[in-house]
Design a protein around this motif. Structure first.
Motif, PDB file in Angstrom:
ATOM      1  N   ALA A   1      19.292  15.292  71.025  1.00  0.00           N
ATOM      2  CA  ALA A   1      20.371  14.465  70.482  1.00  0.00           C
ATOM      3  C   ALA A   1      20.575  14.732  68.993  1.00  0.00           C
ATOM      4  CB  ALA A   1      20.023  12.991  70.695  1.00  0.00           C
ATOM      5  N   CYS A   2      21.772  14.456  68.553  1.00  0.00           N
ATOM      6  CA  CYS A   2      22.087  14.492  67.127  1.00  0.00           C
ATOM      7  C   CYS A   2      22.795  13.187  66.792  1.00  0.00           C
ATOM      8  CB  CYS A   2      23.043  15.635  66.815  1.00  0.00           C
ATOM      9  SG  CYS A   2      22.306  17.250  67.022  1.00  0.00           S
ATOM     10  N   ALA A   3      22.764  12.819  65.521  1.00  0.00           N
ATOM     11  CA  ALA A   3      23.522  11.643  65.092  1.00  0.00           C
ATOM     12  C   ALA A   3      25.006  11.963  65.056  1.00  0.00           C
ATOM     13  CB  ALA A   3      23.059  11.213  63.707  1.00  0.00           C
ATOM     14  N   ILE A   4      25.292  13.248  64.868  1.00  0.00           N
ATOM     15  CA  ILE A   4      26.679  13.681  64.714  1.00  0.00           C
ATOM     16  C   ILE A   4      26.878  14.906  65.605  1.00  0.00           C
ATOM     17  CG2 ILE A   4      26.072  15.139  62.703  1.00  0.00           C
ATOM     18  CD1 ILE A   4      28.768  14.356  61.464  1.00  0.00           C
ATOM     19  N   ASN A   5      28.008  15.010  66.237  1.00  0.00           N
ATOM     20  CA  ASN A   5      28.314  16.233  66.986  1.00  0.00           C
ATOM     21  C   ASN A   5      29.299  17.058  66.164  1.00  0.00           C
ATOM     22  OD1 ASN A   5      26.597  15.793  69.087  1.00  0.00           O
ATOM     23  ND2 ASN A   5      28.164  15.183  70.566  1.00  0.00           N
ATOM     24  N   CYS A   6      28.812  18.170  65.612  1.00  0.00           N
ATOM     25  CA  CYS A   6      29.639  19.044  64.787  1.00  0.00           C
ATOM     26  C   CYS A   6      30.359  19.982  65.748  1.00  0.00           C
ATOM     27  CB  CYS A   6      28.762  19.823  63.814  1.00  0.00           C
ATOM     28  SG  CYS A   6      27.605  18.752  62.931  1.00  0.00           S
ATOM     29  N   ARG A   7      31.651  20.045  65.644  1.00  0.00           N
ATOM     30  CA  ARG A   7      32.443  20.776  66.641  1.00  0.00           C
ATOM     31  C   ARG A   7      32.089  22.262  66.671  1.00  0.00           C
ATOM     32  NH1 ARG A   7      33.225  16.784  69.510  1.00  0.00           N
ATOM     33  NH2 ARG A   7      34.470  18.134  70.863  1.00  0.00           N
ATOM     34  N   TYR A   8      31.591  22.808  65.545  1.00  0.00           N
ATOM     35  CA  TYR A   8      31.334  24.248  65.431  1.00  0.00           C
ATOM     36  C   TYR A   8      29.900  24.598  65.834  1.00  0.00           C
ATOM     37  CZ  TYR A   8      29.529  22.009  61.344  1.00  0.00           C
ATOM     38  OH  TYR A   8      28.871  21.124  60.533  1.00  0.00           O
ATOM     39  N   CYS A   9      29.107  23.611  66.297  1.00  0.00           N
ATOM     40  CA  CYS A   9      27.679  23.830  66.512  1.00  0.00           C
ATOM     41  C   CYS A   9      27.415  24.966  67.511  1.00  0.00           C
ATOM     42  CB  CYS A   9      27.036  22.558  67.034  1.00  0.00           C
ATOM     43  SG  CYS A   9      25.263  22.758  67.275  1.00  0.00           S
ATOM     44  N   PHE A  10      26.552  25.917  67.121  1.00  0.00           N
ATOM     45  CA  PHE A  10      26.279  27.044  68.028  1.00  0.00           C
ATOM     46  C   PHE A  10      25.426  26.604  69.206  1.00  0.00           C
ATOM     47  CE2 PHE A  10      22.551  27.354  65.226  1.00  0.00           C
ATOM     48  CZ  PHE A  10      21.533  27.661  66.119  1.00  0.00           C
TER      49      PHE A  10
ATOM     50  N   GLY B   1      16.452  21.060  66.722  1.00  0.00           N
ATOM     51  CA  GLY B   1      17.022  20.225  67.774  1.00  0.00           C
ATOM     52  C   GLY B   1      18.302  20.854  68.294  1.00  0.00           C
ATOM     53  N   GLY B   2      19.223  20.026  68.638  1.00  0.00           N
ATOM     54  CA  GLY B   2      19.446  18.633  68.270  1.00  0.00           C
ATOM     55  C   GLY B   2      19.025  18.379  66.835  1.00  0.00           C
ATOM     56  N   ASP B   3      18.783  17.140  66.567  1.00  0.00           N
ATOM     57  CA  ASP B   3      18.286  16.812  65.228  1.00  0.00           C
ATOM     58  C   ASP B   3      16.882  16.231  65.363  1.00  0.00           C
ATOM     59  OD1 ASP B   3      17.796  15.676  62.646  1.00  0.00           O
ATOM     60  OD2 ASP B   3      19.934  15.976  62.262  1.00  0.00           O
TER      61      ASP B   3
ATOM     62  N   SER C   1      17.421  19.441  59.398  1.00  0.00           N
ATOM     63  CA  SER C   1      18.069  18.195  59.824  1.00  0.00           C
ATOM     64  C   SER C   1      19.382  17.950  59.084  1.00  0.00           C
ATOM     65  CB  SER C   1      17.117  17.019  59.570  1.00  0.00           C
ATOM     66  OG  SER C   1      17.743  15.807  59.926  1.00  0.00           O
ATOM     67  N   ARG C   2      20.313  17.346  59.808  1.00  0.00           N
ATOM     68  CA  ARG C   2      21.564  16.889  59.175  1.00  0.00           C
ATOM     69  C   ARG C   2      21.565  15.360  59.090  1.00  0.00           C
ATOM     70  NH1 ARG C   2      26.547  18.283  57.523  1.00  0.00           N
ATOM     71  NH2 ARG C   2      28.457  17.918  58.690  1.00  0.00           N
ATOM     72  N   LEU C   3      20.552  14.746  59.693  1.00  0.00           N
ATOM     73  CA  LEU C   3      20.539  13.276  59.773  1.00  0.00           C
ATOM     74  C   LEU C   3      20.526  12.583  58.403  1.00  0.00           C
ATOM     75  CD1 LEU C   3      20.655  10.879  61.572  1.00  0.00           C
ATOM     76  CD2 LEU C   3      18.347  11.319  62.323  1.00  0.00           C
TER      77      LEU C   3
ATOM     78  N   LEU D   1      18.348  20.812  54.672  1.00  0.00           N
ATOM     79  CA  LEU D   1      19.491  19.982  55.045  1.00  0.00           C
ATOM     80  C   LEU D   1      20.660  20.873  55.457  1.00  0.00           C
ATOM     81  CD1 LEU D   1      19.076  17.476  52.114  1.00  0.00           C
ATOM     82  CD2 LEU D   1      18.682  16.983  54.534  1.00  0.00           C
ATOM     83  N   HIS D   2      21.656  20.269  56.059  1.00  0.00           N
ATOM     84  CA  HIS D   2      22.842  21.017  56.489  1.00  0.00           C
ATOM     85  C   HIS D   2      24.060  20.279  55.917  1.00  0.00           C
ATOM     86  CE1 HIS D   2      25.450  22.462  60.133  1.00  0.00           C
ATOM     87  NE2 HIS D   2      26.013  22.685  58.966  1.00  0.00           N
ATOM     88  N   ILE D   3      24.542  20.811  54.806  1.00  0.00           N
ATOM     89  CA  ILE D   3      25.679  20.201  54.091  1.00  0.00           C
ATOM     90  C   ILE D   3      26.709  21.306  53.893  1.00  0.00           C
ATOM     91  CG2 ILE D   3      26.414  19.068  51.948  1.00  0.00           C
ATOM     92  CD1 ILE D   3      23.431  18.188  51.607  1.00  0.00           C
TER      93      ILE D   3
END
Ligand code: SF4
Length: 335
Positions: free
Chosen positions: A115-124, A160-162, A191-193, A220-222
């Motif tokens: 799971a992730c807190a956010i679903n990034c549309r571009y996620c590989f 993850g996921g996150d 993590s992006r959380l 981090l992923h920013i």
């Protein structure tokens, strides 16, 4: 630009109150409902998930907001050009046991959560079969045994996921088990959380990382400077004081961060928050997200222009991951 406001809350509550309905997201941002039918159809391909704290960083009445574009499902996700596939990094070939991805010589990925807190549309990993490939129960024992047997390993990467969706107690237990493996030296957490829910960086988690025997880095992923909130900067200060190395990786995304001004601002804003730019990745060709991609030559030109504007220590490495290679492939900026 008008900003939304929400009362602060603990991270588990934030996770339970994610925005998951396109209609609610459009309504919160005062956007016309003409975008709704496409958003609802594309959300069936990959669900909408976005924390309210992240929505708060978006501008109201702006369909082109760079944070909104990362999370809003759109009709272009049904485009299916050749070369955009479900597993662009061929991770299926690098999974020796469930929950472990072993691609590089002395480091190994542990998939802690699907799971992730956010679903990034571009996620590989938007098509990744998480249900069969994360560590829990029996698969955790197998994963730890794999790491114990592979004495060439020096670093474990929580992914993850996150991975920070995992509770502090479970993280603490796992970190203790890894710390007891003598050949391991380093722990890295991707993590992006903390970006999308800064309250995730609890005092307890900081303490767990601080007392860990392994040298620890948080990557981090920013992708855009607008993502760096005051709350995130405060969390980063706390982590820095605890001796945790803070790095960032970003992905070049069309019409989101593919402009020189945005990338320079991102590097400078990261540094102000105590985070060093680490990687700037070329887009991984995942099915359903081809509209985010830019030509490699444009990325090279962007990186070359960034080198002129930024000191070397704030210049992320422009790279791409090529399946089967022994490391990431660095791409030098060209004129
Ligand atoms: S794994 Fe990272 S990039 Fe992919 S959806 Fe989750 S947070 Fe976003």
């Amino acid at each position: 630009m008008q900003a939304l406001d929400f009362p602060p809350q603990d991270w588990q509550t934030s996770l339970k109150k994610l925005v998951t309905e396109p209609a609610e997201l459009l309504q919160m941002l005062e956007l016309p409902l003409e975008h709704l039918p496409a958003a609802e159809r594309a959300a069936e391909l990959f669900p909408l998930r976005v924390p309210r704290e992240f929505v708060r960083l978006m501008s109201v009445s702006n369909i082109d907001d760079p944070l909104l574009r990362q999370v809003l499902p759109i009709g272009r996700e049904f485009d299916n050009p050749p070369g955009y596939i479900t597993d662009p990094l061929n991770e299926a070939a690098a999974r020796p046991v469930a929950g472990v991805v072993h691609k590089y010589k002395d480091r190994v990925l542990l998939i802690l959560s699907g799971a992730c807190a956010i679903n990034c549309r571009y996620c590989f990993r938007r098509h990744f079969p998480y249900s069969e490939n994360r560590i829990s129960g029996q698969s955790k024992t197998q994963a730890l045994n794999y790491i114990r047997e592979h004495t060439e390993l020096r670093e474990v990467i929580f992914s993850g996921g996150d991975p920070l969706v995992t509770s502090d107690s479970r993280l603490e237990e796992l970190i203790e088990e890894l710390s007891a493996i003598p050949h391991l030296e380093r722990l890295r957490i991707h993590s992006r959380l903390p970006v999308v829910i800064p309250s995730r960086m609890t005092a307890r988690l900081t303490n767990i990382l601080q007392k860990c025997r392994l040298q620890t880095a948080l990557v981090l992923h920013i992708n855009h400077p607008q993502e760096i909130s005051e709350e995130l900067a405060a969390a980063c200060t706390q982590l820095q004081r605890a001796g945790i190395t803070l790095l960032n990786q970003a992905v070049i995304l069309r019409s989101i961060n593919d402009q020189l001004e945005t990338q320079v601002s991102l590097s400078l804003s990261l540094y102000r928050a105590g985070i060093l730019p680490y990687y700037l990745f070329l887009f991984d060709p995942v099915q359903g997200a081809s509209h985010f991609d830019i030509p490699e030559d444009d990325a090279r030109k962007l990186a070359a222009a960034m080198q002129v504007e930024l000191p070397g220590y704030l210049m992320p490495r422009l790279a791409r991951e090529i399946p089967g290679q022994a490391s990431k492939t660095l791409i030098l900026g060209a004129g």
